[in-house]
Design a protein around this motif. Structure first.
Motif, PDB file in Angstrom:
ATOM      1  N   SER A 106     -64.599  28.876  -3.925  1.00  0.00           N
ATOM      2  CA  SER A 106     -64.200  28.068  -5.068  1.00  0.00           C
ATOM      3  C   SER A 106     -64.857  26.709  -4.934  1.00  0.00           C
ATOM      4  O   SER A 106     -65.388  26.350  -3.888  1.00  0.00           O
ATOM      5  CB  SER A 106     -62.671  27.921  -5.124  1.00  0.00           C
ATOM      6  OG  SER A 106     -62.189  27.318  -3.945  1.00  0.00           O
ATOM      7  N   ASP A 137     -60.329  38.088  -8.873  1.00  0.00           N
ATOM      8  CA  ASP A 137     -59.265  37.619  -7.988  1.00  0.00           C
ATOM      9  C   ASP A 137     -59.924  36.999  -6.760  1.00  0.00           C
ATOM     10  O   ASP A 137     -61.139  36.800  -6.732  1.00  0.00           O
ATOM     11  CB  ASP A 137     -58.313  38.758  -7.597  1.00  0.00           C
ATOM     12  CG  ASP A 137     -59.048  39.958  -6.986  1.00  0.00           C
ATOM     13  OD1 ASP A 137     -60.122  39.758  -6.367  1.00  0.00           O
ATOM     14  OD2 ASP A 137     -58.557  41.093  -7.104  1.00  0.00           O
ATOM     15  N   GLU A 138     -59.136  36.698  -5.756  1.00  0.00           N
ATOM     16  CA  GLU A 138     -59.656  36.072  -4.535  1.00  0.00           C
ATOM     17  C   GLU A 138     -59.814  37.095  -3.415  1.00  0.00           C
ATOM     18  O   GLU A 138     -59.767  36.761  -2.230  1.00  0.00           O
ATOM     19  CB  GLU A 138     -58.721  34.939  -4.079  1.00  0.00           C
ATOM     20  CG  GLU A 138     -58.659  33.765  -5.028  1.00  0.00           C
ATOM     21  CD  GLU A 138     -59.948  32.949  -5.047  1.00  0.00           C
ATOM     22  OE1 GLU A 138     -60.791  33.137  -4.148  1.00  0.00           O
ATOM     23  OE2 GLU A 138     -60.110  32.133  -5.970  1.00  0.00           O
ATOM     24  N   LEU A 165     -62.446  31.263 -11.971  1.00  0.00           N
ATOM     25  CA  LEU A 165     -62.224  31.251 -10.523  1.00  0.00           C
ATOM     26  C   LEU A 165     -63.310  30.488  -9.777  1.00  0.00           C
ATOM     27  O   LEU A 165     -63.137  30.136  -8.609  1.00  0.00           O
ATOM     28  CB  LEU A 165     -62.145  32.685  -9.988  1.00  0.00           C
ATOM     29  CG  LEU A 165     -60.889  33.466 -10.386  1.00  0.00           C
ATOM     30  CD1 LEU A 165     -60.988  34.910  -9.910  1.00  0.00           C
ATOM     31  CD2 LEU A 165     -59.649  32.805  -9.810  1.00  0.00           C
TER      32      LEU A 165
END
Length: 648
Positions: A2, A305-306, A357
């Motif tokens: 990020s 997503d992460e 994201l």
């Protein structure tokens, strides 16, 4: 991954930056370069400390403007031998932009040549681990994150520390007891350190962590500074011993790499760069398998997503783009940009989530509305797209030829591996013996599991057929396109598109079929309906094509690392079947000197370079270019551990 916060800077009249966030200077306004040399270079007894070392690793808390790094590089260039390697690992939670870095370093004209190289390779600020290979066998690893989580997630052994965060009063997190504990974990007995501060809390914290901290003469108006060595501390308990990396051999030696596709070739390059003696083996020659298509895409596979999968692919893509763009050869890699088009409302929503994201820096990814897609690419669509402007097309044949350079290559189908005290012996199907080799890397795709040592790996061959439309049959494309299938305009006017995805079981046919061409045409028309009209005019029977097999694993995440001894793993970690995570488990039982890289699937050209650098670092004892969370995700033993935990 990020985005990271940008530092708030003010600039003095003399061109030096000041941190508005911490109210502190980045370097001495009197003579920052002289201070760096006195405190960090002389304080760590450089260059004497690296004399005779094949690999020497420096760790730094606070990369800042890179002045410490450049002064170290300059000294290394003057004093190191050609076979030596310098690894410089630095943490930075507020990385300067490339423009800010260049502005700050312009103050030091004597470092201009080195600062130009650094600025040319310097990554855009994004959280994660960034490995840069520079001239003079210098390797810079930037850990872009807050110091404590960055060091906790890092694996490597440091020979000398530069402790250069902002002052303890301004930035206490850089001088905490927890951080000193991480410094100790990453040190060996005799690891040195130096720092400008003599604050009592710092001295006591270092002493509690096992460092012998002594006051010595400071620089300029600073009468004193701290320096010393690590004397040793409490042994570190490995929380996941099943993913431990074996201790590397004390000296580099010979390595046999099996497989001359992108996995094997990138591994051979990385190993040779680290100083290993490498011999490549392949029964069919260079790029005979899935790496032999006319062209391929370099682009990331991002997750909404992460998850480890998405973060790994983002890190691998940035690493690969940086590596190939340095070559600056459009015959090997052409940064056409890649446009990934959504095909459904659900996919459009997923793309929008991905864009928020910030897995990639702004200049690597853009979210385009349907109207922007039409305006920029001339493509009518009712769905949005992701544009990767620095992604593009790779041409495997010249790429593989460049990677192999003058490496030793053997056309041989290796049938068996035998390990003894003298190393690894290889026997081919004609009875020829090769070796012994100190280490072996299996990088031969779907053929890997023919060897008993790794037959347990769940590698599945997936057939893929690509199709080639003749020149003029399809309109030229402004970008390489991805929409389920992909389409690439080749320099000769032909269009490469595909590829099929077929499970064939034990049968592995190699000839293109009309039916597979038809499936490619249908898939491309479905994903890119504006091509439907010219596609319907194509005769599948007249198309050229190529069949190859991707090596895929169930979780779609590639693997790279030491080859686990399956039977020994089942015995050593049997308690995991019962949920016991805290038993007194032994270190990971792996086949000595045997490593694997595979399961690359359809993203081999985008992931192999980072995984190859990982293997070379593991085998040579260098700092690892992935954080511990991603190391666990790519470890070849994960399939065994997962099955044990499921009591399978």
């Amino acid at each position: 991954m990020s985005k990271l916060p940008s530092p708030r800077l003010t600039w003095r009249d003399d061109g030096s930056p000041v941190s508005s966030d911490f109210g502190d200077i980045y370097f001495s306004v009197e003579d920052g370069l002289a201070e760096t040399r006195h405190v960090f270079l002389e304080g760590n007894h450089l260059p004497d400390a690296w004399s005779g070392a094949h690999h020497f690793t420096i760790g730094e808390t606070g990369f800042g403007t890179g002045l410490n790094f450049l002064s170290t590089w300059a000294l290394w260039r003057e004093t190191a031998q050609p076979h030596q390697h310098l690894h410089y690992v630095s943490v930075e939670g507020f990385p300067l932009s490339k423009a800010e870095l260049a502005r700050a370093l312009a103050k030091w004209p004597e470092l201009e040549a080195l600062s130009a190289q650094l600025c040319a390779r310097y990554p855009e600020p994004v959280r994660g681990t960034h490995l840069l290979h520079l001239a003079d066998n210098v390797h810079l690893t930037l850990l872009e994150d807050d110091a404590l989580p960055a060091l906790r997630n890092f694996s490597g052994q440091i020979d000398a520390w530069f402790l250069d965060g902002f002052s303890p009063s301004a930035n206490p997190d850089m001088w905490s007891s927890d951080l000193f504990g991480e410094l100790a974990r990453l040190s060996h007995v005799g690891t040195s350190f130096a720092t400008f501060t003599v604050a009592g809390a710092v001295r006591r914290g270092l002493a509690d962590a096992g460092f012998d901290a002594q006051k010595i003469k400071g620089h300029g108006r600073k009468r004193e500074m701290l320096a010393g060595i690590f004397k040793g501390g409490a042994p570190h308990k490995e929380m996941r011993p099943w993913f431990q990396i074996p201790t590397p051999a004390p000296s580099l030696g010979s390595v046999a790499v099996l497989g001359a596709g992108i996995a094997g070739m990138s591994t051979a390059r990385a190993l040779r760069q680290h100083g290993f003696e490498v011999t490549l083996f392949d029964a069919q020659g260079i790029g005979a398998g899935a790496s032999g298509n006319p062209a391929g895409l370099i682009m990331p596979r991002l997750a909404a997503d992460e998850s480890a999968d998405g973060r790994l692919h983002a890190a691998a893509y940035l690493h690969t783009e940086r590596f190939l763009s340095q070559r600056d050869d459009p015959d090997i890699f052409h940064a056409t940009g890649v446009l990934q088009l959504a095909r459904t409302k659900e996919e459009a929503g997923r793309f929008e989530t991905i864009s928020t994201l910030a897995h990639l820096p702004d200049d690597h990814m853009q979210f385009l509305s349907p109207q922007q897609v039409t305006a920029q690419a001339g493509l009518p669509t009712k769905f949005p797209a992701l544009l990767f402007p620095k992604a593009g097309v790779v041409y495997p044949k010249p790429l593989l030829e460049w990677l192999i350079a003058d490496a030793e290559f053997q056309i041989a189908e290796i049938a068996t591996l035998t390990h003894s005290d003298s190393g690894w012996l290889l026997l081919d199907r004609d009875g020829r013996r090769f070796g012994p080799f100190d280490q072996v890397v299996l990088a031969n795709g779907t053929g890997m599991t023919a060897f008993n040592e790794v037959a347990h790996l769940p590698v599945e061959p997936i057939q893929g057929q690509v199709s080639l439309a003749p020149a003029g049959a399809l309109p030229p494309l402004a970008y390489a396109l991805s929409a389920g299938s992909y389409a690439i305009s080749l320099p000769d006017g032909r269009t490469l598109f595909g590829a099929t995805y077929t499970r064939t079981g034990d049968a592995l046919p190699t000839e293109p079929t009309r039916a597979a061409h038809q499936r490619n045409i249908a898939a491309l028309g479905e994903g890119l309906p504006f091509l439907m009209a010219p596609l319907t005019r194509l005769d599948p029977a007249s198309l050229e094509g190529r069949v190859a097999y991707r090596a895929q694993v169930p979780d779609r995440i590639p693997f790279a690392g030491p080859a686990p001894d399956h039977a020994a793993y089942l015995s050593s970690y049997d308690r995991l079947r019962h949920g016991d995570r805290f038993a007194d488990y032994p270190p990971a039982p792996c086949h000595a000197g045997l490593f694997v890289i595979g399961g690359l699937g359809a993203r081999g050209f985008s992931t192999s370079f980072l995984l190859a650098d990982l293997l070379a670092a593991e085998m040579g004892g260098a700092p690892l270019p992935l954080g511990q969370d991603l190391l666990d995700a790519v470890h070849p033993a994960r399939f065994i551990i997962r099955a044990l935990r499921k009591n399978a």
